[in-house]
Design an enzyme around this catalytic site. Structure first.
Site, PDB file in Angstrom:
ATOM      1  N   GLY A  45     -14.983 -17.026  -2.721  1.00  0.00           N
ATOM      2  CA  GLY A  45     -15.781 -16.794  -1.248  1.00  0.00           C
ATOM      3  C   GLY A  45     -15.550 -16.039  -0.188  1.00  0.00           C
ATOM      4  O   GLY A  45     -16.212 -16.202   0.736  1.00  0.00           O
ATOM      5  N   ASP A  47     -14.575 -13.762   2.425  1.00  0.00           N
ATOM      6  CA  ASP A  47     -14.756 -12.652   2.629  1.00  0.00           C
ATOM      7  C   ASP A  47     -13.773 -11.029   3.502  1.00  0.00           C
ATOM      8  O   ASP A  47     -13.340 -10.236   2.521  1.00  0.00           O
ATOM      9  CB  ASP A  47     -16.233 -11.788   4.394  1.00  0.00           C
ATOM     10  CG  ASP A  47     -17.248 -12.429   3.572  1.00  0.00           C
ATOM     11  OD1 ASP A  47     -17.926 -12.337   2.496  1.00  0.00           O
ATOM     12  OD2 ASP A  47     -17.978 -13.403   4.109  1.00  0.00           O
ATOM     13  N   HIS A  72      -7.575   2.550  10.822  1.00  0.00           N
ATOM     14  CA  HIS A  72      -8.025   1.242   8.894  1.00  0.00           C
ATOM     15  C   HIS A  72      -8.367  -0.097   9.402  1.00  0.00           C
ATOM     16  O   HIS A  72      -7.397  -1.028  10.731  1.00  0.00           O
ATOM     17  CB  HIS A  72      -6.688   1.439   8.924  1.00  0.00           C
ATOM     18  CG  HIS A  72      -6.900   2.690   7.172  1.00  0.00           C
ATOM     19  ND1 HIS A  72      -5.295   3.537   7.217  1.00  0.00           N
ATOM     20  CD2 HIS A  72      -8.275   3.947   7.302  1.00  0.00           C
ATOM     21  CE1 HIS A  72      -5.802   4.593   6.803  1.00  0.00           C
ATOM     22  NE2 HIS A  72      -6.805   4.982   6.909  1.00  0.00           N
ATOM     23  N   ASP A  74      -6.740  -2.695   7.672  1.00  0.00           N
ATOM     24  CA  ASP A  74      -6.062  -3.542   8.651  1.00  0.00           C
ATOM     25  C   ASP A  74      -5.281  -3.223   9.280  1.00  0.00           C
ATOM     26  O   ASP A  74      -4.109  -3.828   9.215  1.00  0.00           O
ATOM     27  CB  ASP A  74      -5.088  -3.217   6.741  1.00  0.00           C
ATOM     28  CG  ASP A  74      -4.127  -1.492   6.499  1.00  0.00           C
ATOM     29  OD1 ASP A  74      -4.852  -0.711   7.525  1.00  0.00           O
ATOM     30  OD2 ASP A  74      -3.040  -1.266   6.290  1.00  0.00           O
ATOM     31  N   ASP A 192       6.878   1.676   8.861  1.00  0.00           N
ATOM     32  CA  ASP A 192       6.081   1.321   7.733  1.00  0.00           C
ATOM     33  C   ASP A 192       6.353   1.393   6.335  1.00  0.00           C
ATOM     34  O   ASP A 192       7.689   2.503   6.694  1.00  0.00           O
ATOM     35  CB  ASP A 192       5.465   2.596   7.704  1.00  0.00           C
ATOM     36  CG  ASP A 192       4.253   2.106   6.709  1.00  0.00           C
ATOM     37  OD1 ASP A 192       3.809   0.971   6.272  1.00  0.00           O
ATOM     38  OD2 ASP A 192       3.365   3.844   6.736  1.00  0.00           O
ATOM     39  N   HIS A 361      -5.570  12.946  -5.095  1.00  0.00           N
ATOM     40  CA  HIS A 361      -5.069  12.015  -3.962  1.00  0.00           C
ATOM     41  C   HIS A 361      -4.384  11.951  -3.463  1.00  0.00           C
ATOM     42  O   HIS A 361      -3.570  12.610  -3.913  1.00  0.00           O
ATOM     43  CB  HIS A 361      -5.763  10.530  -4.139  1.00  0.00           C
ATOM     44  CG  HIS A 361      -5.172   9.518  -3.090  1.00  0.00           C
ATOM     45  ND1 HIS A 361      -6.352   9.296  -2.415  1.00  0.00           N
ATOM     46  CD2 HIS A 361      -4.504   8.868  -3.215  1.00  0.00           C
ATOM     47  CE1 HIS A 361      -5.586   8.236  -1.537  1.00  0.00           C
ATOM     48  NE2 HIS A 361      -4.067   7.660  -1.769  1.00  0.00           N
ATOM     49  N   SER A 363      -1.085   9.849  -1.234  1.00  0.00           N
ATOM     50  CA  SER A 363      -1.225   8.500   0.139  1.00  0.00           C
ATOM     51  C   SER A 363      -0.864   9.218   1.354  1.00  0.00           C
ATOM     52  O   SER A 363      -0.560  10.778   2.285  1.00  0.00           O
ATOM     53  CB  SER A 363       0.476   7.648   0.190  1.00  0.00           C
ATOM     54  OG  SER A 363       0.210   7.321   0.537  1.00  0.00           O
ATOM     55  N   HIS A 365       1.040   7.351   3.238  1.00  0.00           N
ATOM     56  CA  HIS A 365       2.013   7.195   4.113  1.00  0.00           C
ATOM     57  C   HIS A 365       3.749   7.899   3.524  1.00  0.00           C
ATOM     58  O   HIS A 365       3.640   8.240   2.242  1.00  0.00           O
ATOM     59  CB  HIS A 365       2.706   5.498   2.760  1.00  0.00           C
ATOM     60  CG  HIS A 365       1.110   4.290   3.661  1.00  0.00           C
ATOM     61  ND1 HIS A 365       1.220   3.483   4.702  1.00  0.00           N
ATOM     62  CD2 HIS A 365      -0.236   4.195   3.004  1.00  0.00           C
ATOM     63  CE1 HIS A 365       0.227   2.783   4.972  1.00  0.00           C
ATOM     64  NE2 HIS A 365      -0.689   3.240   3.896  1.00  0.00           N
ATOM     65  N   HIS A 387       5.213  -3.669   7.468  1.00  0.00           N
ATOM     66  CA  HIS A 387       3.934  -3.521   6.548  1.00  0.00           C
ATOM     67  C   HIS A 387       4.572  -3.758   4.447  1.00  0.00           C
ATOM     68  O   HIS A 387       4.338  -2.309   3.969  1.00  0.00           O
ATOM     69  CB  HIS A 387       3.648  -1.855   7.312  1.00  0.00           C
ATOM     70  CG  HIS A 387       3.340  -2.053   8.756  1.00  0.00           C
ATOM     71  ND1 HIS A 387       2.592  -0.379   9.066  1.00  0.00           N
ATOM     72  CD2 HIS A 387       2.749  -2.837   8.795  1.00  0.00           C
ATOM     73  CE1 HIS A 387       2.680  -1.070  10.321  1.00  0.00           C
ATOM     74  NE2 HIS A 387       2.744  -2.281   9.934  1.00  0.00           N
TER      75      HIS A 387
END
Length: 552
Positions: A45, A47, A72, A74, A192, A361, A363, A365, A387
């Protein structure tokens, strides 16, 4: 006493998402990023999850600004929730500001928030900090690393980045500035770690555009492309490929429509004249002239692609005349939901292209060799990997050691760790609160571990309600207890077990003295204990037991 720079990660360590780091110097604090994380499978439940900012609230008079590296979720997703507790100015680049404005408007915070846009190359003064924005490449436009200058030295905070020598906007990462900072002296590097497990280099975004051209050329079907809504350059390449192949484009999905609006208004996306159409107009064209860009690359239940797959989209029905291109990789934890959508599309006869082999696709990063380049250019005295989960942080530590950095100059920290730096020493001996705050609907933080545990029990074992009608006059049971179950067993098929539970509950009440029966709480505890013990012994299950004492 020697001056100290404190670095306090409040999110983004030992996890993916929820990125937030506080910097404290000379009694003043700035914060970098304010992200959310997606809930885990056991967070029923919920979000989203946001950082615990108890420490910042306690020290709000010392806060000088919130600096955002890119747009983004995050890194910006928690902003509306945090701003309800803290009032501080936000500094970020133009596209990032546009995306934050959408969030603030949704939460009715736009008029109460000071949002200041900064161009890459500019420096902002915030109390005793000078924060310089440095252009980097990532899977969203306008991303920046930060050089945080203090009297004690400079800290480089990379944010999310990769080194792309052929970016779509032709704005290459500013490696020269990283090199200049390295020559001037970098006290610490925070970098990162998302892709640190991968050797080599991350492919250029331009490779995806070439893959789109291969998929579009000669295709006689309608093409539906899904990708992350925030990947402006990816969407630009879909539109360019469509225009080159004589196709028109429509967009569906709220977040995709919002991003398109913001990025075109700010000039980050350039749409060839006459290429974009309303979806109902697009449907009047032959299928080989249609392209639809949609949300749903992660299989989200309310997304447009999910609704197409499960025949609940109001405007689009999919079938054998469609080719769906999934131009994204599944975020860890979303593999099952993505698989469910792909299977449903196949069931409808749709051609689904989702294989990574065709470079659909790439990345955003940096892989190991790119991370090494940043280490080599900045030559930091100390290093703190950011990260990533524990294994990623540890691998990044090893990468730094392979570059000649001594282990005692590297700190693999936890969320809440207080990392103290002087010009010569690094210490990490204390901590501040840094847990998870759950957002459930409009409630922030009111769902805790106890509620989640209850939801887990309800989801896994169901519940049993025992209604106990007791006389107010003599404290005797007026009739046999009533048993109601949800998510436990189907009552009609288990009458024998139901009768046994009634007997156990009645016996538990009967064994109590008249004095103890006067206390409803005592009755509930006794019946719960007896029924719970009996159920576990006979079924090896532990549903939630809720006795309800009714006085008549």
């Amino acid at each position: 006493m020697a001056e100290k720079l404190k670095i306090i990660p409040l999110g983004g360590l030992n996890e993916i998402g929820k990125n937030m780091t506080a910097y404290e110097f000379g009694g003043e604090i700035i914060v970098v990023d304010c992200g959310m994380a997606f809930p885990g499978d056991d967070m029923y439940g919920i979000d989203c999850v946001i950082p615990d900012v108890t420490y910042l609230v306690k020290n709000k008079n010392r806060l000088r600004g919130l600096f955002i590296t890119h747009g983004h979720e995050d890194h910006i997703g928690a902003i509306p929730y945090i701003l309800k507790q803290l009032n501080l100015p936000i500094f970020c680049t133009r596209l990032t500001a546009g995306l934050i404005k959408l969030k603030l408007a949704e939460h009715r915070l736009l008029n109460t928030t000071k949002l200041i846009t900064v161009e890459a190359g500019q420096t902002v003064k915030a109390g005793k900090f000078q924060v310089e924005f440095i252009h980097v490449n990532h899977s969203i436009a306008d991303s920046a690393a930060l050089a945080i200058h203090t009297h004690m030295g400079t800290v480089v905070h990379t944010g999310d980045f990769k080194i792309d020598s052929t970016p779509i906007d032709e704005e290459v990462i500013d490696l020269a500035r990283f090199g200049e900072l390295g020559k001037q002296g970098v006290l610490a590097l925070l970098a990162d770690s998302t892709n640190v497990e991968r050797p080599g280099y991350t492919s250029s975004e331009r490779a995806v555009g070439q893959a789109f051209m291969r998929q579009f050329s000669g295709c006689k079907k309608r093409i539906i492309v899904t990708t992350f809504a925030s990947n402006v350059h990816r969407i630009q390449q879909v539109i360019d490929a469509a225009a080159a192949c004589g196709r028109k484009v429509a967009v569906t999905g709220r977040s995709m429509e919002n991003i398109m609006k913001v990025s075109t208004e700010l000039g980050y996306m350039k749409i060839p004249k006459g290429t974009l159409m309303e979806i109902n107009r697009l449907k009047t064209l032959p299928v080989e002239q249609q392209v639809i860009v949609t949300t749903g690359s992660q299989g989200e239940e309310m997304s447009a692609l999910y609704r197409m797959a499960f025949s609940t989209h109001k405007q689009i029905d999919v079938g054998p005349e469609d080719r769906v291109i999934i131009s994204a990789s599944a975020i860890p934890g979303n593999e099952v939901t993505v698989g469910r959508v792909i299977n449903e599309l196949f069931r409808k006869g749709v051609e689904v292209i989702y294989d990574k082999a065709d470079m659909l696709h790439v990345s955003g990063h940096a892989c190991q060799e790119e991370l090494k380049i940043i280490h080599a250019l900045t030559k930091p005295r100390f290093f703190i990997p950011l990260h990533g989960e524990q294994r990623m942080l540890q691998i990044h530590k090893k990468v730094a050691e392979s570059m000649g950095m001594a282990p005692n100059r590297i700190c693999v920290a936890e969320n809440g760790s207080v990392i103290e730096l002087t010009t010569k020493t690094l210490k990490c001996e204390s901590s501040v609160p840094a847990g998870e705050i759950f957002v459930d609907g409009s409630g922030v933080g009111d769902v805790g571990a106890v509620v989640l545990n209850d939801r887990k029990i309800l989801a896994e074992d169901g519940m049993v309600v025992i209604v106990l009608p007791i006389s107010s006059h003599d404290n005797q049971l007026l009739c046999e207890p009533e048993i109601v179950t949800r998510g436990f067993i189907y009552v009609k098929e288990s009458e024998e077990l139901m009768q046994a539970l009634r007997d156990v509950a009645q016996e538990a009440v009967d064994t109590m003295s008249n004095r103890r029966r006067k206390d409803d709480g005592e009755i509930s505890r006794t019946v719960r204990s007896a029924v719970s013990g009996y159920l576990y012994k006979s079924t090896k299950r532990s549903p939630m037991i809720i006795p309800m004492v009714t006085r008549l």
